[in-house]
Scaffold this active site. Structure first.
Site, PDB file in Angstrom:
ATOM      1  N   SER A  60       0.870  -1.142  -0.057  1.00  0.00           N
ATOM      2  CA  SER A  60      -0.105  -0.084   0.080  1.00  0.00           C
ATOM      3  C   SER A  60       0.924   1.288   0.187  1.00  0.00           C
ATOM      4  O   SER A  60       1.770   1.517   0.875  1.00  0.00           O
ATOM      5  CB  SER A  60      -0.820  -0.104   0.977  1.00  0.00           C
ATOM      6  OG  SER A  60      -1.406   1.234   1.467  1.00  0.00           O
ATOM      7  N   LYS A  61       0.510   2.212  -1.070  1.00  0.00           N
ATOM      8  CA  LYS A  61       1.218   3.511  -0.801  1.00  0.00           C
ATOM      9  C   LYS A  61       1.011   4.108   0.459  1.00  0.00           C
ATOM     10  O   LYS A  61       2.034   4.738   0.673  1.00  0.00           O
ATOM     11  CB  LYS A  61       0.884   4.318  -2.017  1.00  0.00           C
ATOM     12  CG  LYS A  61       1.648   5.436  -2.167  1.00  0.00           C
ATOM     13  CD  LYS A  61       2.858   5.341  -2.986  1.00  0.00           C
ATOM     14  CE  LYS A  61       3.363   6.966  -3.587  1.00  0.00           C
ATOM     15  NZ  LYS A  61       4.494   6.885  -4.092  1.00  0.00           N
TER      16      LYS A  61
END
Length: 492
Positions: free
Chosen positions: A262-263
């Site tokens: 996940s960014k």
């Protein structure tokens, strides 16, 4: 009234008799690793079969649209050698290739589905989030059983409505996935999902089915989180009387056993990896193996080799763990395999972050680094001594293995300075011969001279390259200045 001629013309446009795949990203700002893997697998399926690879921009969710994101998509695909055959920039027989430009199509196909009894207008008051999710009690919805004439009358009066898919109450739906095999679900477990929202725009699922059919897509590659949507997709294809494409659902790329990448949690996108100094070809090679196992022991692949050997049977059902250390391993191998000229070209921008002095030859510095570098981003911190001699302690001159201490270092430096000063030419060979000859005269090993010279020239215990290379790159004048500073420190 359904204009059958128009639908026939649309059908006639569809290319047939070849494998056709599509990468259909949303322009949301960056290319995360899972997206890149989807693009790569989609591309390889097409190329392995000598088919076509399409780019389609899915921009119907304008709330998530990021300015410049489409350019990021083009740039990433180009850098990663994923050349598309059709797309917004190239055109093609089944354009447009941007979803918002295809808006007129979706309403017509929704009307066709209503005509065939596989969809209906719903006038119930619901929130937009409910429309998107299809959250409602199907059995209690009066619109499902409303006559078509009544629904058309209400629509003509201007009553707002959505179009919902009419899911059969009874029976089961079976779909086949190339990775997970046959999956059967009870129709009673499926909801009447929204196909067209009140604003006339299609939902993601409906637009996908329409666009994939109209573009002749034969293989649909997407994340396994969409497995639950596949039965509804099948029912839509069957409702239209269309051939169902092959589904390829890929398990997610995880940061660990429990969490997806996940960014938001700091996991790197493709752009982040390049900014950190990873090579595109190494990233592509590693990403190809995130969930796909080739036959045999080979782990390093060129793009041409991937096109040749990529096979759907090698894709795993299990999630893949993104391991940055494994990527470093791939990257260092790619760096070592480069020609000296190619490495110098990619390394120079990183070298110049630390070495501003143009008299220091970047290509010469690159030659010292190539076999010692895993990631390009580590280069600057290794070179800070070239522009300016750092302050250092004379304790660095003490090295047991070289039999060097402060007294022997002072002796070596005082002896070597006039010899280097008198050299007729400043080359590796001349510098090396001078130090080797001095060590012989001192009755010592070469390291007894070279260790103090390197410490005095660099001011660091660990350097890329040894005394000879560092002196040659620094030049005679700067080398002698630094050696004299070393003498003064040791006399201290």
């Amino acid at each position: 009234m359904i204009d059958q001629k128009w639908f026939d013309e649309m059908e006639a446009r569809i290319p047939r008799g070849e494998v056709r795949t599509r990468f259909a990203p949303s322009p949301t700002g960056y290319m995360h690793v899972g997206n890149l893997r989807t693009a790569l697998y989609t591309y390889l399926i097409a190329r392995h079969a000598h088919g076509k690879f399409l780019l389609r921009i899915e921009d119907t969710d304008q709330g998530r649209y990021v300015e410049g994101a489409v350019d990021v998509i083009y740039k990433t695909l180009k850098e990663c050698h994923l050349e598309h055959d059709e797309g917004p920039d190239l055109g093609g027989p089944v354009g447009p290739y941007v979803q918002t430009e295809r808006r007129p199509f979706y309403g017509r196909y929704a009307e066709l589905l209503i005509e065939r009894g596989h969809a209906y207008r719903c006038f119930c008051e619901k929130t937009e989030s409910e429309e998107d999710a299809g959250e409602f009690e199907r059995g209690d919805d009066p619109c499902r059983s409303m006559s078509r004439e009544e629904a058309e009358r209400l629509a003509a009066e201007g009553r707002p409505y959505v179009v919902r898919q009419r899911i059969p109450h009874e029976g089961t739906t079976t779909f086949r996935d190339e990775i997970f095999g046959d999956i059967t679900v009870e129709n009673a477990s499926l909801d009447d999902q929204v196909l067209i929202k009140r604003d006339g725009l299609p939902t993601y699922n409906f637009a996908n089915v329409i666009d994939d059919h109209m573009m002749g897509i034969t293989h649909v590659v997407r994340g396994s989180e969409y497995l639950s949507s596949a039965p509804k997709y099948n029912l839509l294809y069957e409702g239209f009387g269309w051939e169902i494409p092959k589904y390829v659902h890929c398990s997610p790329v995880m940061r660990d056993q429990h969490n997806k990448m996940s960014k938001r949690h700091g996991d790197p996108s493709y752009e982040d990896l390049i900014a950190q100094g990873f090579l595109t070809d190494a990233v592509i090679n590693y990403v190809a193996l995130l969930g796909w196992s080739p036959k045999g022991e080979q782990e390093f692949f060129t793009m041409d080799e991937l096109k040749e050997c990529f096979d759907l049977s090698g894709i795993s059902k299990s999630p893949a763990i993104f391991d940055i250390e494994k990527l470093r391993y791939f990257n260092s191998a790619y760096i070592r395999a480069m020609s000296p000229e190619a490495f110098a070209a990619v390394a120079e921008p990183w070298i110049r972050r630390a070495v501003k002095n143009e008299r220091c030859d970047a290509a010469a510095i690159a030659a010292l680094l190539q076999q010692r570098t895993e990631v390009l981003g580590e280069i600057p911190e290794k070179l800070d001594f070239f522009d300016e001699l750092p302050d250092y302690s004379t304790e660095l001159f003490v090295h047991k293995k070289s039999k060097s201490d402060e007294a022997s270092s002072l002796e070596a430096l005082e002896a070597v300075i006039p010899l280097l000063e008198a050299l007729p030419e400043w080359t590796d060979e001349a510098i090396l011969d001078t130090m080797v000859s001095l060590a012989e005269r001192m009755g010592a090993k070469n390291a007894r001279v070279m260790w103090p010279v390197r410490i005095a020239a660099a001011g660091r215990a660990v350097t890329p390259g040894g005394a000879v290379e560092i002196c040659r790159i620094l030049g005679r004048e700067e080398t002698l200045r630094r050696l004299r500073i070393g003498v003064e420190k040791l006399k201290g």
